[in-house]
Design an enzyme around this catalytic site. Structure first.
Site, PDB file in Angstrom:
ATOM      1  N   GLN A 114      34.776  70.887  34.515  1.00 35.13           N
ATOM      2  CA  GLN A 114      35.304  71.051  33.158  1.00 35.13           C
ATOM      3  C   GLN A 114      34.438  72.004  32.333  1.00 35.13           C
ATOM      4  O   GLN A 114      34.934  72.755  31.496  1.00 35.13           O
ATOM      5  CB  GLN A 114      35.368  69.672  32.480  1.00 35.13           C
TER       6      GLN A 114
ATOM      7  N   LYS B 175      33.780  64.477  30.871  1.00 31.32           N
ATOM      8  CA  LYS B 175      34.895  63.786  31.536  1.00 31.32           C
ATOM      9  C   LYS B 175      34.586  62.297  31.518  1.00 31.32           C
ATOM     10  O   LYS B 175      33.419  61.892  31.464  1.00 31.32           O
ATOM     11  CB  LYS B 175      35.027  64.257  32.989  1.00 31.32           C
TER      12      LYS B 175
ATOM     13  N   GLY C  90      43.697  63.189  27.916  1.00 28.70           N
ATOM     14  CA  GLY C  90      44.271  62.477  29.066  1.00 28.70           C
ATOM     15  C   GLY C  90      43.895  63.113  30.390  1.00 28.70           C
ATOM     16  O   GLY C  90      43.306  64.186  30.445  1.00 28.70           O
ATOM     17  N   ASP C  91      44.227  62.424  31.453  1.00 30.12           N
ATOM     18  CA  ASP C  91      44.099  62.929  32.824  1.00 30.12           C
ATOM     19  C   ASP C  91      44.962  61.977  33.659  1.00 30.12           C
ATOM     20  O   ASP C  91      45.865  61.311  33.101  1.00 30.12           O
ATOM     21  CB  ASP C  91      42.631  62.939  33.286  1.00 30.12           C
TER      22      ASP C  91
HETATM   23  P1  NDP Z   1      49.527  61.945  36.364  1.00 29.17           P
HETATM   24  O1  NDP Z   1      48.910  60.615  36.363  1.00 29.17           O
HETATM   25  O2  NDP Z   1      50.553  62.278  35.342  1.00 29.17           O
HETATM   26  O3  NDP Z   1      50.170  62.251  37.790  1.00 29.17           O
HETATM   27  C1  NDP Z   1      49.419  62.233  38.960  1.00 29.17           C
HETATM   28  C2  NDP Z   1      50.355  62.492  40.127  1.00 29.17           C
HETATM   29  O4  NDP Z   1      49.586  62.640  41.311  1.00 29.17           O
HETATM   30  C3  NDP Z   1      51.305  61.342  40.381  1.00 29.17           C
HETATM   31  O5  NDP Z   1      52.498  61.848  40.898  1.00 29.17           O
HETATM   32  C4  NDP Z   1      50.543  60.522  41.427  1.00 29.17           C
HETATM   33  O6  NDP Z   1      51.366  59.681  42.213  1.00 29.17           O
HETATM   34  C5  NDP Z   1      49.964  61.623  42.265  1.00 29.17           C
HETATM   35  N1  NDP Z   1      48.772  61.150  42.998  1.00 29.17           N
HETATM   36  C6  NDP Z   1      47.691  60.529  42.487  1.00 29.17           C
HETATM   37  N2  NDP Z   1      46.822  60.219  43.469  1.00 29.17           N
HETATM   38  C7  NDP Z   1      47.380  60.678  44.603  1.00 29.17           C
HETATM   39  C8  NDP Z   1      46.995  60.674  45.965  1.00 29.17           C
HETATM   40  N3  NDP Z   1      45.828  60.128  46.346  1.00 29.17           N
HETATM   41  N4  NDP Z   1      47.824  61.240  46.873  1.00 29.17           N
HETATM   42  C9  NDP Z   1      48.999  61.811  46.488  1.00 29.17           C
HETATM   43  N5  NDP Z   1      49.424  61.828  45.214  1.00 29.17           N
HETATM   44  C10 NDP Z   1      48.629  61.281  44.302  1.00 29.17           C
HETATM   45  O7  NDP Z   1      48.313  62.992  36.295  1.00 29.17           O
HETATM   46  P2  NDP Z   1      48.322  64.508  35.859  1.00 29.17           P
HETATM   47  O8  NDP Z   1      49.577  65.160  36.272  1.00 29.17           O
HETATM   48  O9  NDP Z   1      47.893  64.569  34.446  1.00 29.17           O
HETATM   49  O10 NDP Z   1      47.097  65.061  36.715  1.00 29.17           O
HETATM   50  C11 NDP Z   1      47.255  65.569  38.036  1.00 29.17           C
HETATM   51  C12 NDP Z   1      46.060  66.418  38.395  1.00 29.17           C
HETATM   52  O11 NDP Z   1      45.926  67.497  37.442  1.00 29.17           O
HETATM   53  C13 NDP Z   1      44.700  65.713  38.368  1.00 29.17           C
HETATM   54  O12 NDP Z   1      43.872  66.272  39.354  1.00 29.17           O
HETATM   55  C14 NDP Z   1      44.152  66.062  36.996  1.00 29.17           C
HETATM   56  O13 NDP Z   1      42.743  65.979  36.948  1.00 29.17           O
HETATM   57  C15 NDP Z   1      44.629  67.490  36.869  1.00 29.17           C
HETATM   58  N6  NDP Z   1      44.698  68.013  35.515  1.00 29.17           N
HETATM   59  C16 NDP Z   1      45.472  67.419  34.564  1.00 29.17           C
HETATM   60  C17 NDP Z   1      45.548  67.974  33.298  1.00 29.17           C
HETATM   61  C18 NDP Z   1      46.483  67.437  32.277  1.00 29.17           C
HETATM   62  O14 NDP Z   1      46.628  68.080  31.230  1.00 29.17           O
HETATM   63  N7  NDP Z   1      47.148  66.309  32.494  1.00 29.17           N
HETATM   64  C19 NDP Z   1      44.726  69.130  32.913  1.00 29.17           C
HETATM   65  C20 NDP Z   1      44.006  69.728  34.026  1.00 29.17           C
HETATM   66  C21 NDP Z   1      43.968  69.149  35.250  1.00 29.17           C
HETATM   67  P3  NDP Z   1      51.435  58.085  41.898  1.00 29.17           P
HETATM   68  O15 NDP Z   1      52.344  57.975  40.717  1.00 29.17           O
HETATM   69  O16 NDP Z   1      51.966  57.520  43.149  1.00 29.17           O
HETATM   70  O17 NDP Z   1      50.023  57.654  41.613  1.00 29.17           O
END
Ligand code: NDP
Length: 448
Positions: A113, A128, A167-168
Site C-alpha cells: 500500500q 492496512k 474497505g477491502d
Molecule cells: P470482496 O470481499 O468484495 O470480494 C472478494 C472476492 O474474492 C469474492 O468473490 C471472494 O469469494 C473471492 N475470494 C476471496 N478469497 C478467495 C480465495 N481464497 N479463492 C478464490 N476466491 C476468493 O473484496 P474486493 O473485491 O474488495 O477485493 C478483492 C481483491 O482486491 C483483494 O485482494 C483486495 O485486497 C483487492 N483490492 C480491493 C480494493 C477495493 O477497493 N475494494 C482496492 C485495491 C485492492 P467468496 O465470496 O467466496 O469469499
C-alpha cells in the site's frame, strides 16, 4: 540473488526476522529485487540506512475484539492495524475481514500500500488492517456488533490527519457504515476518518466502482501504448465476484470486451455469450449468495467446482480480482500457452513472484497490483479531498480524475520500465521503482 551486498544483508536479516511470514517475505523480495538498480546508483540510500528504515513498519498494533453472536455466545477475534510509512501523508489503507488474516498478510498489504499510494501522486502514506473475523453467514446485527467492538479499540490509533482506513475483502459499504457510526459515537467527531462511506454521510460518487474501473483504464492505456491495441473485441476472464471483479467486468464490457468467466472461493462460471452482470450483482450485492446460482438465474452458462480452474479458460486478457497468490506458476504457464496477451492485477499480489516473472519473460504485458488497482485508494484520496472541502463532485468529475490518475500511474511506471525493466512488459519493475523513489526522497528530506 542480489548483486548489492547492502541489499543481500538486509534481505537475510529480514528473512530471519520474518521467517514465519511468507506473504510479507514474498512482497519484500519482489520490491527489493525491482529497486536494486536504483539502490546501487544512489549510495545515499545505504549511507542513510534508508532501506532498513523503509522495510520497518512505523507502528503495528494487535488487539482483541470481543463481541456477542445472535445466540448470546461471547466470541473473540484478533484485530490488527499496521501503520507502515507516513513519509508522504497520513497512513491510508483498507481493513480486511477474512479468516485467513494474520500479521504476515497485514504487513504485506501495508508494504504494498505504501508504494501504491505513492504512485497515485496523492499525499497518502501506507497502512492496512483487519481481523480474522469471517463475515460469511453472519447476520446484520452480528456484523454491526463486531464492527462496533473492532472500532472501540481501533479509534485510538486513527484520525483524519493520522490514519484513514477504508474497505477491502469482507469490508464493504455496510461495514464502513457501522465502523463510522461507532467512531463518531466514541469521538464525538464527524470527520473523514474512514473512506468508502455511504453517499448520505460524506462518501464519494464512483468510489464503489473505482478499483475495477481504474484497473480497466490502466489496462487500456497499457494496450494502447505497448501494442497499439485496446479492450475492444477481447475475451476476458475475471476471477472473484466481489467489489473489484464486478466493476472491472462493467468497465471492460463498456470498452468492448466480452467477459466469459468469473468466480468465488468455491468455484467459477463460464458463459460463452458473455456474463450477464445484472445477475452477478443480484447474487453478490443483493442476496450475498454463491456464484453457483448463476446458471439457474441467467438460464445460461455453466458452473464448475474449484476456483483455480478458471485459469484454464482460453482468453486474451486475465484480470485476477479475488485474492493473493491465486495464479501460481502452473496457472501462469497455462494462460501463456492459451495465448493470453495481458495480465492485469485487480487483487493484491494475485500472481506469485514466479508466475509474475514467467509472464514478463514471455512478453505478456504484466500490470502489477500496486499500479493497476490503485484506483480504489486514489478515489479514497479524492473522498478525503471532498470531505476537507465539505463539497461533493459529480460522478463524472470523480471518474475523469480517476482516469487521469490511472493514465499518469501507467506513464510514470512505464517510463521507469523503459529504463530499468527486463523488457517493455515489465511494469512490475517500473511500478516498484516509481513508487519507491518518491517515498525515499520524502524520507531523506525529513531526516531520521
Ligand atoms: P470482496 O470481499 O468484495 O470480494 C472478494 C472476492 O474474492 C469474492 O468473490 C471472494 O469469494 C473471492 N475470494 C476471496 N478469497 C478467495 C480465495 N481464497 N479463492 C478464490 N476466491 C476468493 O473484496 P474486493 O473485491 O474488495 O477485493 C478483492 C481483491 O482486491 C483483494 O485482494 C483486495 O485486497 C483487492 N483490492 C480491493 C480494493 C477495493 O477497493 N475494494 C482496492 C485495491 C485492492 P467468496 O465470496 O467466496 O469469499
Amino acid at each position: 540473488m542480489f548483486k548489492s551486498n547492502y541489499l543481500k544483508n538486509i534481505y537475510e536479516n529480514f528473512k530471519e526476522e520474518n521467517k514465519d511470514k511468507s506473504e510479507y517475505l514474498e512482497a519484500a523480495e519482489e520490491i527489493l529485487t525491482s529497486i536494486e538498480p536504483v539502490v546501487m546508483e544512489n549510495k545515499v540510500y545505504e549511507d542513510k540506512a534508508l532501506i532498513e528504515r523503509f522495510l520497518t513498519p512505523e507502528r503495528f498494533v494487535e488487539f482483541k475484539v470481543v463481541w456477542t453472536d445472535d445466540k448470546g455466545n461471547i466470541r473473540v477475534n484478533k484485530g490488527y492495524r499496521c501503520q507502515y510509512n507516513s513519509a508522504i501523508g497520513p497512513y491510508k489503507g483498507g481493513l480486511r475481514f477474512h479468516p485467513s488474516v494474520n500479521e504476515s498478510i497485514i504487513k504485506f498489504l501495508a508494504l504494498e500500500q505504501t508504494l501504491k499510494n505513492s504512485l497515485t501522486t496523492l499525499p497518502m502514506g501506507g497502512g492496512k488492517g483487519g481481523s480474522n473475523f469471517d463475515p460469511k453467514g453472519k447476520s446484520d446485527n452480528e456484523i454491526m456488533r463486531f464492527c462496533q467492538s473492532f472500532m472501540t479499540e481501533l479509534y485510538k490509533y486513527i484520525g483524519p490527519n493520522e490514519d484513514v482506513p477504508a474497505g477491502d475483502i469482507g469490508v464493504g459499504g455496510r461495514e464502513i457504515g457501522y465502523l463510522f457510526g461507532q467512531y463518531k459515537r466514541i469521538t464525538n467527531d464527524f470527520s473523514g476518518t474512514l473512506t468508502g462511506k455511504g453517499l448520505t454521510y460524506g462518501g464519494s460518487l464512483a468510489r464503489k466502482e473505482a478499483t475495477g474501473y481504474g484497473l480497466c483504464y490502466f489496462v487500456d492505456e497499457a494496450l494502447k501504448t505497448i501494442k497499439n491495441d485496446s479492450f475492444n473485441g477481447k475475451k476476458v476472464v475475471i476471477s472473484g465476484s466481489g467489489n473489484v471483479a464486478i466493476y472491472a467486468n462493467e468497465k471492460a464490457t463498456e470498452l468492448g470486451a466480452k467477459v466469459v468467466a468469473m468466480s468465488d472461493s468455491n468455484g467459477y462460471i463460464y458463459d460463452e455469450e458473455g456474463i450477464d452482470l445484472d445477475v452477478i450483482k443480484r447474487i453478490k450485492e443483493v442476496e450475498r449468495e454463491r456464484i453457483s446460482l448463476y446458471p439457474k438465474y441467467a438460464k445460461r452458462g455453466n458452473y464448475f467446482e474449484g476456483s483455480r480452474g478458471i485459469w484454464e479458460i482460453k482468453c486474451d486478457i486475465a484480470l485476477p480480482c479475488a485474492t493473493q497468490n491465486e495464479i501460481d506458476l502452473k496457472s501462469a504457464k497455462t494462460l501463456v500457452k492459451n495465448g493470453v496477451i495481458l495480465v492485469g492485477e485487480g487483487a493484491n499480489m494475485p500472481s506469485t513472484l514466479e508466475a509474475a516473472n514467467y509472464f514478463i519473460e514471455n512478453d505478456i504485458i504484466f500490470c502489477p497490483a500496486k499500479a493497476a488497482n490503485a484506483g480504489g485508494v486514489a478515489t479514497s484520496g479524492l473522498e478525503m479531498s471532498q470531505n476537507s472541502l465539505r463539497y461533493s463532485w459529480t460522478f463524472e468529475e470523480v471518474d475523469n480524475k480517476l482516469k487521469d490518475i490511472m493514465v499518469n500511474i501507467f506513464n510514470n511506471s512505464y517510463n521507469e520500465t523503459l529504463k530499468y525493466g527486463k523488457n517493455e512488459c515489465d511494469l512490475l519493475t517500473g511500478a516498484n521503482i516509481a513508487g519507491f523513489k518518491k517515498v525515499a526522497t520524502a524520507m531523506l528530506e525529513q531526516g531520521i
